[in-house]
Design a protein around this motif. Structure first.
Motif, PDB file in Angstrom:
ATOM      1  N   GLN A 117       3.973   0.840   2.622  1.00 14.21           N
ATOM      2  CA  GLN A 117       3.826  -0.320   3.483  1.00 14.21           C
ATOM      3  C   GLN A 117       4.498  -1.518   2.824  1.00 14.21           C
ATOM      4  O   GLN A 117       4.096  -1.951   1.743  1.00 14.21           O
ATOM      5  CB  GLN A 117       2.349  -0.627   3.738  1.00 14.21           C
ATOM      6  CG  GLN A 117       2.100  -1.863   4.576  1.00 14.21           C
ATOM      7  CD  GLN A 117       2.595  -1.698   6.011  1.00 14.21           C
ATOM      8  OE1 GLN A 117       2.314  -0.701   6.650  1.00 14.21           O
ATOM      9  NE2 GLN A 117       3.339  -2.676   6.493  1.00 14.21           N
TER      10      GLN A 117
ATOM     11  N   THR B 230       0.063   5.232   0.946  1.00 20.75           N
ATOM     12  CA  THR B 230      -1.003   6.103   1.442  1.00 20.75           C
ATOM     13  C   THR B 230      -0.460   7.485   1.797  1.00 20.75           C
ATOM     14  O   THR B 230       0.703   7.626   2.196  1.00 20.75           O
ATOM     15  CB  THR B 230      -1.670   5.499   2.696  1.00 20.75           C
ATOM     16  OG1 THR B 230      -0.679   5.281   3.699  1.00 20.75           O
ATOM     17  CG2 THR B 230      -2.357   4.191   2.370  1.00 20.75           C
TER      18      THR B 230
ATOM     19  N   LYS C  35       0.953   5.223  -6.975  1.00 19.82           N
ATOM     20  CA  LYS C  35       0.122   4.020  -7.065  1.00 19.82           C
ATOM     21  C   LYS C  35       0.815   2.910  -7.868  1.00 19.82           C
ATOM     22  O   LYS C  35       0.500   1.736  -7.697  1.00 19.82           O
ATOM     23  CB  LYS C  35      -1.229   4.360  -7.655  1.00 19.82           C
ATOM     24  CG  LYS C  35      -2.047   5.248  -6.712  1.00 19.82           C
ATOM     25  CD  LYS C  35      -3.406   5.550  -7.251  1.00 19.82           C
ATOM     26  CE  LYS C  35      -4.258   6.458  -6.413  1.00 19.82           C
ATOM     27  NZ  LYS C  35      -3.762   7.133  -5.295  1.00 19.82           N
TER      28      LYS C  35
ATOM     29  N   SER D 171      -4.881  11.229  -1.129  1.00 20.02           N
ATOM     30  CA  SER D 171      -4.418  10.335  -2.200  1.00 20.02           C
ATOM     31  C   SER D 171      -5.490  10.050  -3.250  1.00 20.02           C
ATOM     32  O   SER D 171      -5.158   9.688  -4.377  1.00 20.02           O
ATOM     33  CB  SER D 171      -3.893   9.020  -1.614  1.00 20.02           C
ATOM     34  OG  SER D 171      -4.917   8.353  -0.903  1.00 20.02           O
ATOM     35  N   GLU D 172      -6.757  10.227  -2.889  1.00 18.88           N
ATOM     36  CA  GLU D 172      -7.811   9.999  -3.885  1.00 18.88           C
ATOM     37  C   GLU D 172      -7.917  11.159  -4.870  1.00 18.88           C
ATOM     38  O   GLU D 172      -8.526  11.026  -5.927  1.00 18.88           O
ATOM     39  CB  GLU D 172      -9.164   9.735  -3.204  1.00 18.88           C
ATOM     40  CG  GLU D 172      -9.660  10.834  -2.297  1.00 18.88           C
ATOM     41  CD  GLU D 172      -9.096  10.785  -0.869  1.00 18.88           C
ATOM     42  OE1 GLU D 172      -9.460  11.664  -0.095  1.00 18.88           O
ATOM     43  OE2 GLU D 172      -8.291   9.906  -0.534  1.00 18.88           O
TER      44      GLU D 172
ATOM     45  N   ALA E 141       0.845  -1.195   0.000  1.00 22.27           N
ATOM     46  CA  ALA E 141       0.000   0.000   0.000  1.00 22.27           C
ATOM     47  C   ALA E 141       0.883   1.248   0.000  1.00 22.27           C
ATOM     48  O   ALA E 141       1.971   1.249   0.569  1.00 22.27           O
ATOM     49  CB  ALA E 141      -0.902   0.014   1.227  1.00 22.27           C
TER      50      ALA E 141
END
Length: 157
Positions: free
Chosen positions: A153, A46, A64, A50-51, A44
């Motif tokens: 992560q 983050t 991403k 982020s959206e 991941a």
């Protein structure tokens, strides 16, 4: 003569205001280095917003694209390899050099086809939440004049 004095004073002022460069501690934290030795996958990436926001990670690709990337860390010589494997992004693979210093910083250079000593730029991230099977690398990135933490992560393969 008067112009020379003014010019000299301006030069001293500009040189005196030059920002200090960050010097990275090179004293190694070998215990932390041995803990992350092995093969890992980023599961991941983050960060706040982020959206809505795209961040170009490591000057390579959109953040991403790093989800699913594979990383290999060799602790006895501080070398390794990283590969972007996300099928929706351009593939990339490169050797890296890395170390973890006593300040908790993860320092990395992406080597490509160059000798490590000739690569003068790299990345300094903070290592956090290190366990036997996972850890996080956090990078501070300037987004619209504010610094946000981008968290990568890592999970052991």
């Amino acid at each position: 003569m008067k112009k020379s004095v003014i010019l000299l004073l301006l030069m001293v002022f500009f040189l005196g205001c030059k920002p200090k460069q960050t010097v990275t501690n090179t004293k190694l934290d070998t215990k932390s280095e041995v803990a992350i030795k092995g093969n890992w996958t980023i599961t991941a990436v983050t960060f706040p917003g982020s959206e809505y926001i795209k961040i170009n990670s490591f000057d390579l690709a959109d953040s991403k694209c790093f989800v699913g990337s594979t990383w290999k860390f060799i602790s006895n010589n501080n070398k390794g390899e990283m590969s972007l494997t996300n099928t929706t992004c351009t593939a990339f693979s490169s050797p890296i050099t890395w170390y973890i210093n006593k300040d908790g910083n993860f320092v990395m250079k992406i080597i490509n086809d160059t000798k490590a000593k000739k690569v003068v730029e790299g990345y300094i991230l903070t290592i956090a939440n290190s366990t036997e099977n996972s850890f996080q690398l956090m990078d501070k990135v300037n987004v619209g004049g504010q610094f946000v933490n981008v968290t990568y992560q890592f999970n052991r393969n």
